[in-house]
Write a protein that holds these residues in place. Structure first.
Motif, PDB file in Angstrom:
ATOM      1  N   THR B 176       1.110  -0.759  -0.196  1.00 33.38           N
ATOM      2  CA  THR B 176      -0.373   0.026  -0.244  1.00 33.38           C
ATOM      3  C   THR B 176       1.163   1.130  -0.144  1.00 33.38           C
ATOM      4  O   THR B 176       0.462   2.271  -0.303  1.00 33.38           O
ATOM      5  CB  THR B 176      -1.074  -0.263   1.175  1.00 33.38           C
ATOM      6  OG1 THR B 176      -1.176  -1.214   1.168  1.00 33.38           O
ATOM      7  CG2 THR B 176      -1.874   0.736   1.181  1.00 33.38           C
ATOM      8  N   ALA B 177       2.217   1.111   1.106  1.00 30.74           N
ATOM      9  CA  ALA B 177       2.850   2.143   0.917  1.00 30.74           C
ATOM     10  C   ALA B 177       3.442   2.619  -0.358  1.00 30.74           C
ATOM     11  O   ALA B 177       3.368   3.965  -0.679  1.00 30.74           O
ATOM     12  CB  ALA B 177       4.093   1.814   1.799  1.00 30.74           C
ATOM     13  N   TYR B 178       3.900   1.276  -1.235  1.00 32.20           N
ATOM     14  CA  TYR B 178       3.890   1.746  -2.475  1.00 32.20           C
ATOM     15  C   TYR B 178       3.438   2.187  -3.551  1.00 32.20           C
ATOM     16  O   TYR B 178       3.465   3.358  -4.339  1.00 32.20           O
ATOM     17  CB  TYR B 178       4.776   0.309  -3.355  1.00 32.20           C
ATOM     18  CG  TYR B 178       4.818   0.514  -4.671  1.00 32.20           C
ATOM     19  CD1 TYR B 178       6.544   0.673  -4.875  1.00 32.20           C
ATOM     20  CD2 TYR B 178       4.025  -0.397  -4.844  1.00 32.20           C
ATOM     21  CE1 TYR B 178       6.371   0.934  -6.510  1.00 32.20           C
ATOM     22  CE2 TYR B 178       4.613  -0.729  -7.007  1.00 32.20           C
ATOM     23  CZ  TYR B 178       5.940   0.517  -7.325  1.00 32.20           C
ATOM     24  OH  TYR B 178       6.116   0.535  -8.461  1.00 32.20           O
ATOM     25  N   ARG B 179       2.516   1.824  -3.218  1.00 28.27           N
ATOM     26  CA  ARG B 179       1.202   2.318  -4.537  1.00 28.27           C
ATOM     27  C   ARG B 179       1.060   3.589  -4.226  1.00 28.27           C
ATOM     28  O   ARG B 179       0.876   4.527  -4.980  1.00 28.27           O
ATOM     29  CB  ARG B 179      -0.739   2.154  -4.496  1.00 28.27           C
ATOM     30  CG  ARG B 179      -0.263   0.476  -4.505  1.00 28.27           C
ATOM     31  CD  ARG B 179       0.221   0.102  -5.956  1.00 28.27           C
ATOM     32  NE  ARG B 179      -0.379   1.730  -7.262  1.00 28.27           N
ATOM     33  CZ  ARG B 179       0.235   0.767  -8.525  1.00 28.27           C
ATOM     34  NH1 ARG B 179       0.863  -0.378  -8.709  1.00 28.27           N
ATOM     35  NH2 ARG B 179      -0.918   1.644  -9.102  1.00 28.27           N
ATOM     36  N   LEU B 180       0.978   4.292  -3.015  1.00 29.90           N
ATOM     37  CA  LEU B 180       0.556   5.842  -1.998  1.00 29.90           C
ATOM     38  C   LEU B 180       2.146   6.265  -3.154  1.00 29.90           C
ATOM     39  O   LEU B 180       1.538   7.152  -3.999  1.00 29.90           O
ATOM     40  CB  LEU B 180       0.853   6.447  -0.635  1.00 29.90           C
ATOM     41  CG  LEU B 180       1.260   7.533  -0.566  1.00 29.90           C
ATOM     42  CD1 LEU B 180      -0.633   7.897  -0.728  1.00 29.90           C
ATOM     43  CD2 LEU B 180       1.159   7.848   0.762  1.00 29.90           C
ATOM     44  N   GLU B 181       2.723   5.845  -3.373  1.00 25.60           N
ATOM     45  CA  GLU B 181       3.981   6.978  -3.878  1.00 25.60           C
ATOM     46  C   GLU B 181       3.458   6.622  -6.155  1.00 25.60           C
ATOM     47  O   GLU B 181       4.056   7.484  -6.188  1.00 25.60           O
ATOM     48  CB  GLU B 181       5.383   5.954  -4.167  1.00 25.60           C
ATOM     49  CG  GLU B 181       6.642   6.115  -4.433  1.00 25.60           C
ATOM     50  CD  GLU B 181       7.572   5.371  -5.068  1.00 25.60           C
ATOM     51  OE1 GLU B 181       8.784   4.834  -3.643  1.00 25.60           O
ATOM     52  OE2 GLU B 181       8.844   5.792  -5.866  1.00 25.60           O
TER      53      GLU B 181
END
Lengths: 288, 488
Positions: B176-181
């Protein structure tokens, strides 16, 4: 991040929806992005101020990124007035029943396209589109532009009897007239077609390297830019609002504002003035 | 060596790309591309942070759209992941993620106009499809053992929350953190079609050659992405998520009648709208296919295949930059900076920059796609080599690269590459909006000519092409028994 409670989702969606607060009283207009945006914003902020004063209403200008976005905003009643090109005006008015062209620049009665070429092509100015442009690289302006696309394409087809893609070795769409000028000036494209008024203004301001780029042909005249207004503004902004907008535009005499277009004055216009544009667009297949 | 299926597959793809090069339009048409490139780098070195008062607002909006879009996408995606085993759900998710954010934005612009909802949905919809797929993969991998140990009669929801989630939590969070990027990148490029994010100002400055202004925006964007670990903290997240909707801006009010008109009139093929019926539809479709869809599909495939192989080559060349097995800490830091910049710059923006500098052809597109995707894969396999311990007497230098490291990481390299195949194709299609003759070019033309019926057919074709490549990529990965990792 992952497991936000459902109420977070609901509240964010609700807020998004509630964020729809631009007052219904605001009169919003836009313009096709035919030139450098900085110039457009400066010019139309001036118009917004002028209209605010004249109409005693809250008038706001919003910049858009494409001709189609201007037409859609007009069609969707997110803007009520727009400074369109010939073609975008015809497209927009055919989508909004009752809308009308109310004013045009004096110069827009007979507008011209300049075909311009980079000096390396060795092309010289002629009184017709030179045969030698065949095989060169060529750029239009925006896909939806009258002087950057419709009229040049019409003349290319008239002259060569072929589609532009067959006449030129490479066909591009620069996006706007200023960029067409820069791309041909730098030699990225050998030939381009652009709005004559933009050329003349840039030339006057000393922004053109005339050793690198020159005009090789000026087309016959055609009707172009105009202010178009939606048919339902009287209903939403009060009886006679259309007339007041028209009068305000026709009365505009601030030399600096006019010079920014550049137009010498605004004169009355009607939908019928743009019939030639419609028939050419139909012939080329840009409109159904 | 040819007996290895991975080598054979690689060579086949290399050959396809080489043949593609013969047909591709590769050229630098600008007269003085290096001077422009020089001016651009000069602009980056002399950034002007005070060009536009709107810059900070744009940055704020970029973050706000990313947060709201990714949150909504994450929640919907998670719910979809729970029912992902049903075929219709899978097909639905494959379809919505096969359409790029910019295409979604172009669609919503036609009836929501410049309302924040356009930007939020443009991110949330494709991200839901992506989240659904990856979350379901992560949940599937969860250890079933804890579930079996529960006493009979435990509720499904309780069982799910207490046995599955704890096991997957770390992976779900990382992804999810990666998708935020990714969301920040998507949000930034939405500005190119008129939403009030960074791309709006970036496009303005670039098209006017104001490279110092553009440089300032790019630097701010890199800082924003590079500092994510500093400002995205678990404790601050609720504040961001709750606060973000307030910073989307007002936009212009939605007129709901437009929505109905779009679905009941605009996208109905014009022969049917005009009452010519099915008899008129066939010639209409034929004309659309012959003149727009087929050339668009051809160019999209050619550019995708070239970009895919270029991505692979660049990834293999760049991973040593950050690998512990080569060079000292200084060179590795420089390598990290290079890879961070290359992968943080959205390929759309890279392609836009290169097109401005080199003139229009497939070359800027191929280079942009290769730089962005190559840097992502190079980063991932570079990190992987750091977990490899070599014998103390192992060869060094070039031989270490060719004989020790590349063979060890080659399979996961291919897995990443085939995983990104579909992503590269989706991007290739969208680059058409910039003037490369891929499917996006024809979609943009149709929209510019206010022919949404044509635009929708072309977007559908783009989506189907993507789904096809996705399936083919999965088939090849399965055939070669390549392990896939979702966090790529």
């Amino acid at each position: 991040m992952t497991f936000k409670p459902i109420r977070t989702l609901l509240s964010s969606v609700a807020l998004t929806l509630a964020f729809n607060t631009a007052s219904a009283e605001t009169f919003v207009f836009t313009a096709i992005p035919d030139e450098d945006e900085t110039k457009l914003v400066e010019r139309f902020e001036g118009i917004a101020n002028y209209l605010s004063e004249e109409l005693d209403a809250d008038v706001r200008y919003i910049p858009v990124k494409s001709y189609a976005a201007a037409v859609s905003a007009f069609r969707n009643n997110q803007v009520q007035l727009a400074w369109f090109g010939g073609l975008s005006g015809v497209q927009a008015r055919s989508l909004v029943p009752g809308s009308q062209a109310i004013a045009q620049g004096t110069e827009d009665q007979a507008f011209y396209v300049y075909f311009v070429a980079h000096s390396s092509t060795g092309l010289e100015r002629e009184d017709r589109l030179p045969e030698e442009v065949r095989g060169k690289t060529f750029t239009f302006g925006s896909k939806g532009s009258t002087s950057g696309r419709l009229i040049p394409e019409y003349h290319i087809r008239e002259t060569f009897g072929e589609a532009p893609e067959e006449v030129f070795s490479r066909v591009g769409y620069s996006g706007n007239h200023t960029r067409t000028l820069r791309l041909v000036e730098s030699g990225t494209y050998e030939v381009g077609a652009m709005n004559f008024a933009v050329w003349e203004k840039e030339l006057e301001d000393g922004n053109i390297d005339t050793d690198a780029v020159k005009v090789i042909w000026k087309t016959p005249g055609f009707p172009n830019y105009q202010w178009s207004i939606r048919g339902d503004v009287d209903e939403n902004y009060g009886e006679g609002f259309t007339d007041r907008v028209r009068e305000a535009l026709l009365a505009l005499d601030d030399p600096e504002l006019l010079e920014s277009f550049p137009r010498s004055a605004f004169i009355p216009a009607s939908n019928d003035d743009y019939e030639p544009i419609r028939s050419v667009a139909k012939e080329i297949g840009i409109i159904d | 060596m040819l007996s290895y299926p991975t080598v054979r597959t690689s060579l086949i793809f290399l050959a396809i790309a080489l043949v593609g090069l013969l047909f591709a339009d590769i050229a630098i048409t600008a007269n003085n591309p290096w001077r422009d490139l020089g001016n651009f780098f000069l602009g980056i070195l002399t950034p002007n942070f005070f060009s536009s008062e709107g810059l900070l607002t744009a940055l704020l909006r970029t973050v706000a759209f990313a947060f709201v879009g990714v949150t909504v996408g994450g929640i919907c995606g998670f719910l979809l992941a729970l029912i992902y085993r049903f075929l219709p759900v899978r097909i639905f998710c494959a379809f919505i993620r096969a359409i790029h954010e910019l295409f979604w934005a172009l669609i919503f612009l036609q009836f929501f106009g410049f309302h924040p909802l356009t930007g939020v949905l443009a991110i949330a919809i494709p991200y839901s499809g992506i989240f659904a797929k990856v979350y379901s993969e992560i949940l599937e991998e969860a250890d079933p053992e804890p579930g079996r140990l529960l006493p009979p009669g435990t509720g499904t929801i309780a069982a799910f929350l207490y046995t599955k989630i704890p096991d997957c939590w770390a992976q779900l969070r990382t992804y999810t953190a990666y998708r935020l990027e990714c969301g920040l990148r998507s949000s930034a490029i939405l500005g190119f079609v008129g939403l009030p994010t960074l791309g709006f100002y970036l496009e303005t400055s670039f098209s006017q050659g104001m490279y110092s202004d553009a440089g300032a925006m790019l630097i701010l964007f890199y800082v924003l992405i590079a500092t994510i670990p500093l400002w995205v903290r678990p404790k601050l997240l609720p504040i961001y998520v709750l606060g973000a909707p307030f910073f989307l801006g007002d936009g212009l009010p939605i007129v709901w009648g437009n929505v109905e008109r779009f679905f009941t009139e605009d996208i109905i093929p014009s022969p049917i709208r005009d009452g010519e019926g099915l008899a008129g539809l066939m010639p209409w479709l034929e004309e659309l296919f012959a003149n727009e869809a087929l050339p668009g599909i051809w160019n999209t495939i050619v550019l995708t295949q070239i970009a895919l192989v270029a991505t692979g080559i660049l990834a293999l060349l760049s991973f040593p930059l950050i690998s512990n097995h080569f060079g000292g800490p200084i060179r590795r830091t420089a390598g990290h900076v290079f890879l961070v910049i290359a992968r943080s710059t959205p390929e759309y923006i890279l392609a836009y920059i290169l097109l401005q500098l080199w003139g229009p052809s497939m070359l800027p597109g191929a280079v942009a796609l290769a730089l962005h995707n190559g840097a992502i894969i190079g980063h991932l396999i570079g990190r992987q080599t750091n977990t490899i311990t070599l014998r103390s007497d192992a060869v060094t230098g070039f031989k270490r690269y060719t004989w020790e490291l590349v063979p060890r990481v080659y399979r996961s390299f291919l897995a990443f590459l085939f995983y990104r195949w579909e992503i590269i194709m989706r991007e290739t299609a969208i680059l058409g909006i910039l003037g490369i003759y891929t499917l996006g070019f024809y979609v943009d033309s149709a929209i510019q000519h206010i022919q949404f019926d044509r635009a929708m057919v072309l977007i559908l074709i783009t989506a189907l092409l993507n789904i096809g490549v996705d399936a083919l990529g999965r088939f090849i990965r399965r055939k070669l028994a390549l392990q896939t990792m979702p966090t790529c």
